[in-house]
Design an enzyme around this catalytic site. Structure first.
Site, PDB file in Angstrom:
ATOM      1  N   GLN A 175      24.687 -70.287 -41.180  1.00 39.93           N
ATOM      2  CA  GLN A 175      25.336 -70.679 -42.429  1.00 39.93           C
ATOM      3  C   GLN A 175      25.304 -69.578 -43.485  1.00 39.93           C
ATOM      4  OE1 GLN A 175      27.087 -73.432 -42.998  1.00 39.93           O
ATOM      5  NE2 GLN A 175      26.640 -74.380 -41.023  1.00 39.93           N
ATOM      6  N   HIS A 197      32.356 -68.751 -35.544  1.00 38.11           N
ATOM      7  CA  HIS A 197      33.354 -69.700 -36.046  1.00 38.11           C
ATOM      8  C   HIS A 197      33.049 -70.222 -37.442  1.00 38.11           C
ATOM      9  CE1 HIS A 197      31.443 -73.782 -35.391  1.00 38.11           C
ATOM     10  NE2 HIS A 197      30.611 -73.034 -34.691  1.00 38.11           N
ATOM     11  N   CYS A 320      27.039 -81.413 -36.000  1.00 38.31           N
ATOM     12  CA  CYS A 320      26.284 -81.648 -34.765  1.00 38.31           C
ATOM     13  C   CYS A 320      25.694 -83.051 -34.707  1.00 38.31           C
ATOM     14  CB  CYS A 320      25.168 -80.611 -34.635  1.00 38.31           C
ATOM     15  SG  CYS A 320      25.801 -78.937 -34.482  1.00 38.31           S
TER      16      CYS A 320
END
Length: 374
Positions: A175, A197, A320
């Site tokens: 992040q 990504h 997730c």
């Protein structure tokens, strides 16, 4: 469509896609082949490695391409199973599932795991970290920035503690990359996980930085790729893509961070004036685009689906953990009640978003609150 879920994934940038295309079409050779088509792929990989190393101020030999941030996390953590005398890991209660589930696995194999508590803003307690170290501690793994509430952890201080105690330090920077300005020369970690990504590269490409001199075994066995440390035919186009994405992020990082932070604060000011909307995590020391709020009395699944009717994409938490009916373990760790932990949505902005989008989404959240609040 208004895309406010950039912490889950990002759109491939036009620059990245353009640079990748030749390696998806004309220059498709296997980088292990010795003929010229294969050697074009080999050159693209090594040039990408050099480009990333220059940006992060490290050596090209310290970059290992993987399939994802999750693979990188697994590799860094599970290697402790090869260290008989250093069978203790220190981590935190709010790590990404790739770290926490890797820790559960090694714990099942006899590794001692200590999970540090965090304060109400998600900050790791450094005194608790120091007190948890013993002569068996072989690894500290603390994330750079939290994927749910955006807390930027004191990784520089943690690195110093690790150095003073001769302990390896791994950080999940999935992040942080592109959202926090840093270089690895100053940070001085032993291992760092990165995912493409999250910053305009495709899914399916990651990096594990391994500082020269760090003893670590292969995680995926097979061929001799990545200097015999990570087998598998290289994903050439995506390697080229992540290098371009990191380069673009680095080139524009100051203006992107400032713009995104200003946009976040603009949106937050509007949201926090609404009765029943509560901010989770810190005001300061937070990822520039992260907004994590609890909508008191509203189910997050209901709000996410309602916003989707207007082509607005937000998350009910970590991608997730999407679909889970359990309260966020991150919010539970910072002391939020079960009610607030079960009413959380995450909005994650980047430099491609606008104030006009924020105004539109705010109006829909407000309407949703009136419509669905118990």
């Amino acid at each position: 469509m208004i895309y406010f879920d950039n912490a889950a994934t990002t759109k491939i940038s036009e620059n990245v896609l353009e640079e990748m295309m030749p390696y998806l079409k004309e220059n498709y050779g296997n980088a292990s082949s010795i003929y010229s088509l294969g050697q074009k792929s080999r050159a693209a990989i090594e040039n990408s490695r050099i480009k990333i190393a220059e940006i992060l101020k490290i050596k090209p030999s310290e970059i290992y391409f993987t399939s994802s941030g999750s693979e990188s996390d697994n590799w860094a953590i599970k290697d402790i199973l090869n260290k008989k005398e250093k069978n203790h890991i220190i981590s935190s209660r709010i790590e990404h599932p790739a770290v926490l589930n890797s820790l559960k696995y090694v714990e099942s194999k006899g590794i001692d795991v200590t999970l540090l508590s965090v304060d109400e803003f998600g900050n790791v307690n450094l005194d608790e970290l120091k007190n948890s170290i013993n002569d068996k501690t072989g690894l500290i793994s603390i994330m750079f920035a939290n994927n749910e509430i955006g807390t930027v952890e004191p990784v520089y201080e943690i690195s110093k503690i690790a150095r003073e105690n001769n302990i390896l330090f791994h950080t999940d920077a999935v992040q942080a990359i592109g959202n926090v300005k840093f270089n690895l020369k100053d940070l001085d970690v032993d291992m760092m996980s990165i995912s493409g990504h999250k910053l305009g590269a495709p899914k399916g490409i990651g990096i594990l930085y391994i500082k020269d001199g760090t003893e670590i075994n292969s995680f995926i066995h097979g061929g001799s790729q990545e200097r015999d440390r990570r087998a598998s035919t290289e994903n050439v186009a995506s390697i080229v893509g992540i290098a371009r994405a990191i380069s673009d992020a680095s080139e524009n990082i100051d203006e992107n961070i400032e713009y995104t932070k200003d946009l976040r604060d603009y949106f937050l000011e509007k949201l926090l004036n609404v009765d029943g909307i509560i901010l989770n995590g810190p005001i300061e020391n937070r990822l520039p685009g992260n907004i994590n709020i609890s909508l008191k009395g509203v189910k997050p699944q209901t709000m996410v689906r309602y916003l989707d009717m207007f082509d607005i994409c937000v998350s009910q938490g970590s991608a997730c953990a999407a679909g889970s009916i359990e309260p966020s373990y991150v919010l539970s760790a910072i002391g939020r009640s079960e009610e607030l932990a079960l009413s959380m949505i995450r909005i994650s902005l980047n430099h491609n978003n606008t104030k006009e989008e924020c105004d539109f989404v705010f109006d829909k959240i407000l309407r949703g609150m009136k419509k669905f609040k118990k």
